[in-house]
Design a protein around this motif. Structure first.
Motif, mmCIF file in Angstrom:
data_model
loop_
_atom_site.group_PDB
_atom_site.id
_atom_site.type_symbol
_atom_site.label_atom_id
_atom_site.label_comp_id
_atom_site.label_asym_id
_atom_site.label_seq_id
_atom_site.Cartn_x
_atom_site.Cartn_y
_atom_site.Cartn_z
ATOM 1 N N ASP A 52 -8.450 5.862 7.970
ATOM 2 C CA ASP A 52 -8.808 4.983 6.856
ATOM 3 C C ASP A 52 -7.833 3.812 6.745
ATOM 4 O O ASP A 52 -8.234 2.668 6.499
ATOM 5 C CB ASP A 52 -8.820 5.759 5.541
ATOM 6 C CG ASP A 52 -9.977 6.758 5.455
ATOM 7 O OD1 ASP A 52 -10.926 6.617 6.251
ATOM 8 O OD2 ASP A 52 -9.911 7.661 4.608
ATOM 9 N N ARG A 53 -6.556 4.098 6.924
ATOM 10 C CA ARG A 53 -5.555 3.033 6.828
ATOM 11 C C ARG A 53 -5.679 2.031 7.972
ATOM 12 O O ARG A 53 -5.468 0.827 7.789
ATOM 13 C CB ARG A 53 -4.157 3.644 6.809
ATOM 14 C CG ARG A 53 -3.831 4.345 5.495
ATOM 15 C CD ARG A 53 -2.463 4.982 5.545
ATOM 16 N NE ARG A 53 -2.123 5.605 4.269
ATOM 17 C CZ ARG A 53 -1.080 6.404 4.081
ATOM 18 N NH1 ARG A 53 -0.274 6.670 5.111
ATOM 19 N NH2 ARG A 53 -0.848 6.928 2.897
ATOM 20 N N GLU A 56 -8.479 -0.258 7.100
ATOM 21 C CA GLU A 56 -8.035 -1.209 6.072
ATOM 22 C C GLU A 56 -7.195 -2.326 6.679
ATOM 23 O O GLU A 56 -7.375 -3.503 6.337
ATOM 24 C CB GLU A 56 -7.226 -0.473 4.996
ATOM 25 C CG GLU A 56 -8.050 0.450 4.120
ATOM 26 C CD GLU A 56 -7.193 1.245 3.151
ATOM 27 O OE1 GLU A 56 -5.963 0.989 3.108
ATOM 28 O OE2 GLU A 56 -7.731 2.109 2.434
ATOM 29 N N LYS A 60 -8.352 -6.354 6.924
ATOM 30 C CA LYS A 60 -7.498 -7.428 6.409
ATOM 31 C C LYS A 60 -7.166 -8.437 7.507
ATOM 32 O O LYS A 60 -7.213 -9.657 7.287
ATOM 33 C CB LYS A 60 -6.214 -6.840 5.828
ATOM 34 C CG LYS A 60 -5.305 -7.868 5.185
ATOM 35 C CD LYS A 60 -4.088 -7.205 4.557
ATOM 36 C CE LYS A 60 -3.183 -8.250 3.898
ATOM 37 N NZ LYS A 60 -1.995 -7.628 3.266
ATOM 38 N N GLN A 67 -16.250 -8.971 2.318
ATOM 39 C CA GLN A 67 -16.532 -7.726 3.019
ATOM 40 C C GLN A 67 -17.984 -7.345 2.755
ATOM 41 O O GLN A 67 -18.350 -6.961 1.648
ATOM 42 C CB GLN A 67 -15.600 -6.597 2.576
ATOM 43 C CG GLN A 67 -15.774 -5.340 3.434
ATOM 44 C CD GLN A 67 -14.699 -4.306 3.182
ATOM 45 O OE1 GLN A 67 -13.538 -4.632 2.983
ATOM 46 N NE2 GLN A 67 -15.094 -3.042 3.183
#
Length: 259
Positions: A52-53, A56, A60, A67
């Motif tokens: 998930d990170r 992200e 970015k 988005q």
């Protein structure tokens, strides 16, 4: 969880495991899990958080204007769009095959939404993505050329698995735009995938970039292995306006210079 274990997990940067460990310990005790089963569960928790990170961070870094997702696209408003084809592109297979995509159509028909949604899906599939409007692209190179860093900027456009170049055709581009765009398309040709959107017919690209030979060379390479998706219909942004409030048909017609 005791303080020593919490500290150890923190030093190992395993926050996903740390957050779920207490619950997993209770689950293991209640269900008499084997050590290997318990270990698999907590490691899956850690991998999920890291995944998930990563998404992200890549979202970015992509620099999307907004988005967008395929789930929030209004498919009923514009039935000319081939939904099956779009969802096939969302598998990212075209990226693995180093193929390109070109969206053509009038303003407001969903081109930018779809290309950003496909970019988001590509990131979820493990790809790196860069999103730029054609104007951002030209400004990037003009700025870096003035500072003597053109090679570094070119590398930024060559490294991602997918580059999305939006808004081709909104207005005429500055001098040398064709050189910058050609360099990107030529270097990525058959190696990396590129998505472009345009509200103007292909025969107008030479006039838009002020360089007919460059436009011809760009399209020769780009279209060789590209999926061309032509979208027709009215502007989604103007859907709630009355007929009297609609702009004249000629103002949004492909092939004419924007007013």
């Amino acid at each position: 969880m005791n303080d020593a274990l919490r500290t150890a997990l923190s030093r190992l940067h395993m926050s996903g495991l740390a957050h779920s460990l207490d619950v997993r310990l209770q689950e293991a005790a209640a269900n008499h899990l084997q050590h290997a089963e318990f270990l698999e569960l907590v490691l899956q928790d850690e991998l999920a958080v890291r995944g998930d990170r990563l998404v992200e961070r890549r979202v970015k870094a992509a620099g999307f204007r907004e988005q967008k997702t395929l789930e929030d696209f209004d498919w009923q408003f514009n039935p000319s769009i081939k939904k099956k084809l779009i969802f096939d592109l969302a598998t990212a297979r075209f990226i693995r095959e180093a193929r390109d995509v070109l969206f053509l159509g009038p303003p407001g028909t969903g081109k930018s939404h779809l290309c950003q949604a496909l970019g988001y899906q590509a990131i979820k599939s493990g790809c790196t993505v860069l999103y730029r409007s054609i104007f951002d692209l030209v400004r990037d190179f003009l700025s870096d050329e003035a500072l003597g860093g053109q090679d570094k900027m070119l590398d930024r456009y060559l490294r991602p698995d997918l580059v999305i170049i939006d808004d081709m055709g909104m207005k005429q581009l500055p001098k040398r735009s064709g050189e910058y765009l050609f360099e990107i398309i030529m270097r990525r040709y058959q190696l990396r995938s590129t998505i472009m959107t345009s509200n103007r017919p292909l025969q107008d690209w030479g006039k838009l970039i002020g360089d007919v030979p460059a436009a011809t060379a760009i399209l020769d390479r780009f279209l060789h292995n590209a999926e061309v998706i032509t979208i027709t219909g009215k502007s989604y942004r103007l859907r709630n306006r009355s007929p009297k409030e609609q702009p004249p048909a000629t103002a949004a017609t492909c092939g004419e210079d924007p007013k």
